[in-house]
Each structure stands twice: as C-alpha cells, then as structure tokens.
Motif scaffolding. Structure first.
Motif, mmCIF file in Angstrom:
data_model
loop_
_atom_site.group_PDB
_atom_site.id
_atom_site.type_symbol
_atom_site.label_atom_id
_atom_site.label_comp_id
_atom_site.label_asym_id
_atom_site.label_seq_id
_atom_site.Cartn_x
_atom_site.Cartn_y
_atom_site.Cartn_z
ATOM 1 N N HIS A 172 11.184 6.908 -27.926
ATOM 2 C CA HIS A 172 12.510 6.583 -27.447
ATOM 3 C C HIS A 172 13.320 6.064 -28.635
ATOM 4 O O HIS A 172 12.746 5.655 -29.645
ATOM 5 C CB HIS A 172 12.463 5.545 -26.325
ATOM 6 C CG HIS A 172 12.081 6.143 -24.996
ATOM 7 N ND1 HIS A 172 12.162 5.459 -23.814
ATOM 8 C CD2 HIS A 172 11.615 7.375 -24.683
ATOM 9 C CE1 HIS A 172 11.778 6.239 -22.815
ATOM 10 N NE2 HIS A 172 11.426 7.399 -23.321
ATOM 11 N N TYR A 173 14.638 6.094 -28.481
ATOM 12 C CA TYR A 173 15.502 5.739 -29.609
ATOM 13 C C TYR A 173 16.511 4.696 -29.161
ATOM 14 O O TYR A 173 17.196 4.876 -28.145
ATOM 15 C CB TYR A 173 16.209 6.995 -30.138
ATOM 16 C CG TYR A 173 15.217 8.038 -30.620
ATOM 17 C CD1 TYR A 173 14.796 8.049 -31.939
ATOM 18 C CD2 TYR A 173 14.655 8.959 -29.728
ATOM 19 C CE1 TYR A 173 13.852 8.977 -32.382
ATOM 20 C CE2 TYR A 173 13.713 9.892 -30.158
ATOM 21 C CZ TYR A 173 13.320 9.890 -31.484
ATOM 22 O OH TYR A 173 12.375 10.800 -31.912
ATOM 23 N N GLN A 174 16.578 3.600 -29.923
ATOM 24 C CA GLN A 174 17.536 2.529 -29.582
ATOM 25 C C GLN A 174 18.620 2.470 -30.660
ATOM 26 O O GLN A 174 18.312 2.379 -31.851
ATOM 27 C CB GLN A 174 16.813 1.180 -29.477
ATOM 28 C CG GLN A 174 17.748 0.082 -28.968
ATOM 29 C CD GLN A 174 17.048 -1.249 -28.768
ATOM 30 O OE1 GLN A 174 16.106 -1.586 -29.471
ATOM 31 N NE2 GLN A 174 17.537 -2.019 -27.807
ATOM 32 N N GLN B 106 21.715 1.376 -33.190
ATOM 33 C CA GLN B 106 22.082 0.232 -34.026
ATOM 34 C C GLN B 106 23.546 0.417 -34.439
ATOM 35 O O GLN B 106 23.955 1.532 -34.762
ATOM 36 C CB GLN B 106 21.192 0.183 -35.276
ATOM 37 C CG GLN B 106 19.705 0.127 -34.940
ATOM 38 C CD GLN B 106 18.804 0.279 -36.165
ATOM 39 O OE1 GLN B 106 19.136 0.988 -37.104
ATOM 40 N NE2 GLN B 106 17.648 -0.368 -36.127
ATOM 41 N N ALA C 192 19.292 4.300 -35.569
ATOM 42 C CA ALA C 192 18.488 4.105 -34.372
ATOM 43 C C ALA C 192 17.084 3.675 -34.795
ATOM 44 O O ALA C 192 16.653 3.976 -35.908
ATOM 45 C CB ALA C 192 18.420 5.389 -33.561
ATOM 46 N N GLU D 121 18.033 -8.160 -34.081
ATOM 47 C CA GLU D 121 17.445 -7.418 -32.958
ATOM 48 C C GLU D 121 17.512 -8.275 -31.699
ATOM 49 O O GLU D 121 17.651 -9.496 -31.767
ATOM 50 C CB GLU D 121 15.992 -7.003 -33.256
ATOM 51 C CG GLU D 121 15.013 -8.159 -33.346
ATOM 52 C CD GLU D 121 13.543 -7.723 -33.422
ATOM 53 O OE1 GLU D 121 13.265 -6.558 -33.714
ATOM 54 O OE2 GLU D 121 12.690 -8.588 -33.182
ATOM 55 N N GLN E 88 21.448 -4.729 -32.831
ATOM 56 C CA GLN E 88 20.663 -3.834 -31.971
ATOM 57 C C GLN E 88 20.190 -4.667 -30.787
ATOM 58 O O GLN E 88 19.790 -5.815 -30.962
ATOM 59 C CB GLN E 88 19.457 -3.314 -32.780
ATOM 60 C CG GLN E 88 18.464 -2.482 -31.993
ATOM 61 C CD GLN E 88 17.234 -2.097 -32.826
ATOM 62 O OE1 GLN E 88 17.218 -2.233 -34.053
ATOM 63 N NE2 GLN E 88 16.199 -1.629 -32.159
ATOM 64 N N PHE F 299 19.623 -4.775 -26.037
ATOM 65 C CA PHE F 299 19.901 -4.223 -24.719
ATOM 66 C C PHE F 299 21.403 -4.233 -24.400
ATOM 67 O O PHE F 299 21.899 -3.354 -23.714
ATOM 68 C CB PHE F 299 19.139 -4.995 -23.627
ATOM 69 C CG PHE F 299 17.646 -4.825 -23.685
ATOM 70 C CD1 PHE F 299 17.066 -3.790 -24.413
ATOM 71 C CD2 PHE F 299 16.808 -5.699 -22.993
ATOM 72 C CE1 PHE F 299 15.682 -3.620 -24.458
ATOM 73 C CE2 PHE F 299 15.428 -5.542 -23.026
ATOM 74 C CZ PHE F 299 14.860 -4.507 -23.761
ATOM 75 N N HIS G 38 19.891 0.407 -24.575
ATOM 76 C CA HIS G 38 18.440 0.379 -24.397
ATOM 77 C C HIS G 38 17.803 1.535 -25.165
ATOM 78 O O HIS G 38 18.474 2.520 -25.465
ATOM 79 C CB HIS G 38 18.094 0.497 -22.908
ATOM 80 C CG HIS G 38 18.315 -0.777 -22.154
ATOM 81 N ND1 HIS G 38 17.293 -1.632 -21.815
ATOM 82 C CD2 HIS G 38 19.454 -1.347 -21.692
ATOM 83 C CE1 HIS G 38 17.792 -2.669 -21.167
ATOM 84 N NE2 HIS G 38 19.093 -2.526 -21.080
ATOM 85 N N PRO G 39 16.510 1.440 -25.464
ATOM 86 C CA PRO G 39 15.814 2.602 -26.020
ATOM 87 C C PRO G 39 15.853 3.748 -24.994
ATOM 88 O O PRO G 39 15.626 3.512 -23.805
ATOM 89 C CB PRO G 39 14.375 2.098 -26.211
ATOM 90 C CG PRO G 39 14.474 0.602 -26.220
ATOM 91 C CD PRO G 39 15.619 0.278 -25.320
ATOM 92 N N PHE H 205 20.113 10.076 -25.813
ATOM 93 C CA PHE H 205 20.509 9.073 -26.804
ATOM 94 C C PHE H 205 21.985 9.134 -27.166
ATOM 95 O O PHE H 205 22.696 8.145 -27.069
ATOM 96 C CB PHE H 205 19.646 9.203 -28.054
ATOM 97 C CG PHE H 205 20.075 8.285 -29.161
ATOM 98 C CD1 PHE H 205 19.737 6.940 -29.125
ATOM 99 C CD2 PHE H 205 20.854 8.745 -30.212
ATOM 100 C CE1 PHE H 205 20.151 6.078 -30.124
ATOM 101 C CE2 PHE H 205 21.274 7.884 -31.213
ATOM 102 C CZ PHE H 205 20.918 6.552 -31.171
ATOM 103 N N ALA I 289 24.683 6.284 -26.552
ATOM 104 C CA ALA I 289 24.926 5.469 -27.743
ATOM 105 C C ALA I 289 26.391 5.531 -28.160
ATOM 106 O O ALA I 289 26.953 4.549 -28.638
ATOM 107 C CB ALA I 289 24.032 5.923 -28.887
#
Ligand code: C2E
Ligand code: MG
Ligand code: MG
Ligand code: MG
Length: 278
Positions: A43-45, A47, A58, A237, A257, A259, A263-264, A270, A274
């Motif tokens: 998964h990708y979160q 930034q 991410a 983070e 970065q 929630f 979120h991831p 994504f 994003a």
C-alpha cells in the motif's frame, strides 16, 4: 489441595505454551507460503510538503492478507520473517514491486517524485542488499533519485563499520536514506554527521501530543532545528489532525505524512485520493 491446584495450573500453563508454539509454527509456515502464493501487497501513503501542500512522495507499506486471519500487521510478521530467514526474499519482493509500481506510474504520466521503501536491520546484516537495490533500479529503469530507503536508528548501532560501508554504497547508487522513527532509538546523535543520511523522519509518538503540550512541541521544534543545521530534510509521520498539521507547518517542518493527509492505499486508488488532499 494446593498441590493439585499447582499441578493444574502447570498443565494449563503448559497447554498454553504448546498452543502458542503451534500457533507460531503455523504462522511461520503461512508466511513462507505467502511469498509463493503472492499473498503480499504494497500500500502507498502520500507525503506532502508543508509550504505548498504538494504531493512530494509516498511510503510503500507491506500488507499481508492471511486466508483465515485476515490482515496481519507488518509490525507482527516482519519480525517473524526476520527470524525465520525470510526477510531477504521478502525485502527483495518489496524492492521489486515498489520499483515496478513507480515505473508504471511514471509511464502513465503520474510522476511521483519519490518513493520511500522500508528496510529491516536483517537485510543489512544478511548481505546482498546493495545488489538487490541496484538490480531493482535497473530492472525497472528507475532514476535512483526517486528512491528513499527508510531505516531505523538501531541498524546504525548494530554494526557500525558494516552499516557505514553499506550506506556509502547505497549513497553511491544515488538513492537517499531516511532515519525512520527518529528519536525513539538509543543511539547517539553523532551518527548523523558520520553516516550519509538525507532525511529525518520524526516518530509519531512525538507528533501526537504537539497540539496539547508545550514541551513536546519544543522537542519537535528542536529536532527540526537539528535537521535544518545538518541540512537534512525533516518529515513528520503520524499526522492525524488539522491542529498537528498547522503546528508542524508553523515549526517549519519540511514534509508531513499521516492519516489526516491520507491513509495507506492500494496502488490503483493512490493518485485519485492523494491528489484530492485532506
Ligand atoms: P513505519 O515505517 O514507521 O510506518 C509507519 C506506520 O504508521 C505504518 O504502519 C502506517 O500505516 C502507520 N501510520 C501512518 N500514518 C499514521 C497516522 O496518522 N497515525 C497512526 N497511528 N499510524 C499511522 P504499518 O503499515 O502497520 O507498518 C508498521 C511498521 O512495519 C512500519 O513502521 C515498518 O517498520 C514496518 N514495515 C512496513 N512495511 C515494511 C516493509 O516493506 N519492509 C520492512 N522491513 N518493514 C516494513
Ligand atoms: Mg517507514
Ligand atoms: Mg516510521
Ligand atoms: Mg514507526
């Protein structure tokens, strides 16, 4: 009788131990299978930079969907993968999958500036890491400047000479290095000037209380100042609230970065999420 009770307790205790050993064994086997069965995903979160709120990168985060248990946290299964000697293969899978995804995005015109990939300490010790990274970059024609490798302070302590050599070789490849969970390790700060490090990632335990308590905010402010004077990028983070985000921007943190910002997410979702922002 007290003696009988003691004996019963012992039997319970032993059964409990056996159950746990069996459960652990099952989990180890499932983990080995998972690599063959393609049961892992990333998964990708996102930034963002504080100044303009732009998507700057991410973090790739490993996910395991267990057939019976459901989602198992990487905080649980990564340490087991390390112990049973699976982290080399799993880490290589992560590197390959993350680089392939980044290449796919770029080919589709979605030019994510940077992708952060987590490394475990074992990957440093077992050797072959630099070769794995170089091979993944080459296989997917990835510009090394797009990749940041995240490692924790404990790695820097384990084997200073070996780690220094590995980090210098990674640095020579052109990838950047971030110290993850910064502030939670027991290391001395002197490594910051000796190792080729680009980024400090402030642990979320420092971020959570910054909108309430003065001392925590000052600690974060000091970490940001430290990063600034060593010319390191500083990212926070675990940003969960608007107030934390605002405070971090006031403190002149480079990037955020968490929630609150996103979120991831699986790769397919994504960009849509994003780019829509918090
Ligand atoms: P980490 O590298 O510090 O990753 C950040 C963790 O915080 C992630 O948990 C992420 O989902 C979570 N997080 C992000 N934003 C927030 C927030 O606003 N609030 C809170 N409470 N949590 C937030 P996750 O995905 O469960 O990963 C846990 C740890 O597992 C990671 O910590 C990392 O140490 C390890 N890990 C994950 N993926 C990999 C991997 O590919 N390789 C290795 N070696 N370790 C990994
Ligand atoms: Mg990380
Ligand atoms: Mg972290
Ligand atoms: Mg963490």
């Amino acid at each position: 009788h007290a003696k009988d009770i003691g004996k019963n307790n012992f039997q319970f205790f032993q059964r409990d131990m056996n159950d746990r050993a069996l459960e652990r064994l099952a989990l180890e086997n499932d983990l080995r299978r998972a690599l063959l069965d393609n049961a892992f995903t990333l998964h990708y979160q996102p930034q963002f930079d504080c100044l303009e709120g732009r998507l700057v990168g991410a973090e790739a985060l490993l996910r395991w969907q267990h057939p019976q248990r459901g989602a198992v946290s990487p905080a649980v299964f990564v340490p087991i993968a390390e112990e049973i000697g699976l982290i080399g293969a799993l880490g290589d899978w992560v590197l390959d999958t993350a680089c392939r995804q980044l290449a796919d995005w770029h080919a589709a015109g979605q030019k994510l500036p940077r992708l952060a990939i987590n490394l475990s300490g074992r990957q440093f010790i077992e050797g072959g890491l630099v070769e794995q990274v170089a091979a993944a970059l080459q296989r997917h024609a990835i510009n090394p400047q797009w990749i940041e490798l995240e490692l924790t302070e404990s790695i820097l302590l384990d084997d200073v000479v070996g780690t220094m050599r590995t980090l210098r070789r990674l640095n020579a490849l052109g990838v950047s290095i971030a110290v993850d969970d910064f502030g939670t390790g027991y290391s001395s700060l002197s490594y910051l000037k000796d190792f080729p490090i680009d980024t400090l990632k402030i642990d979320r335990s420092f971020i959570a209380p910054i909108d309430q308590d003065g001392a925590d905010a000052r600690l974060v402010e000091a970490i940001i100042a430290l990063g600034r004077s060593l010319r390191l990028r500083v990212i926070a983070e675990g940003v969960e609230t608007q107030a934390q985000l605002q405070r971090l921007c006031e403190l002149d943190c480079d990037e955020v970065q968490g929630f609150y910002l996103g979120h991831p997410l699986p790769a397919e979702r994504f960009f849509a999420v994003a780019l829509s922002g918090p």
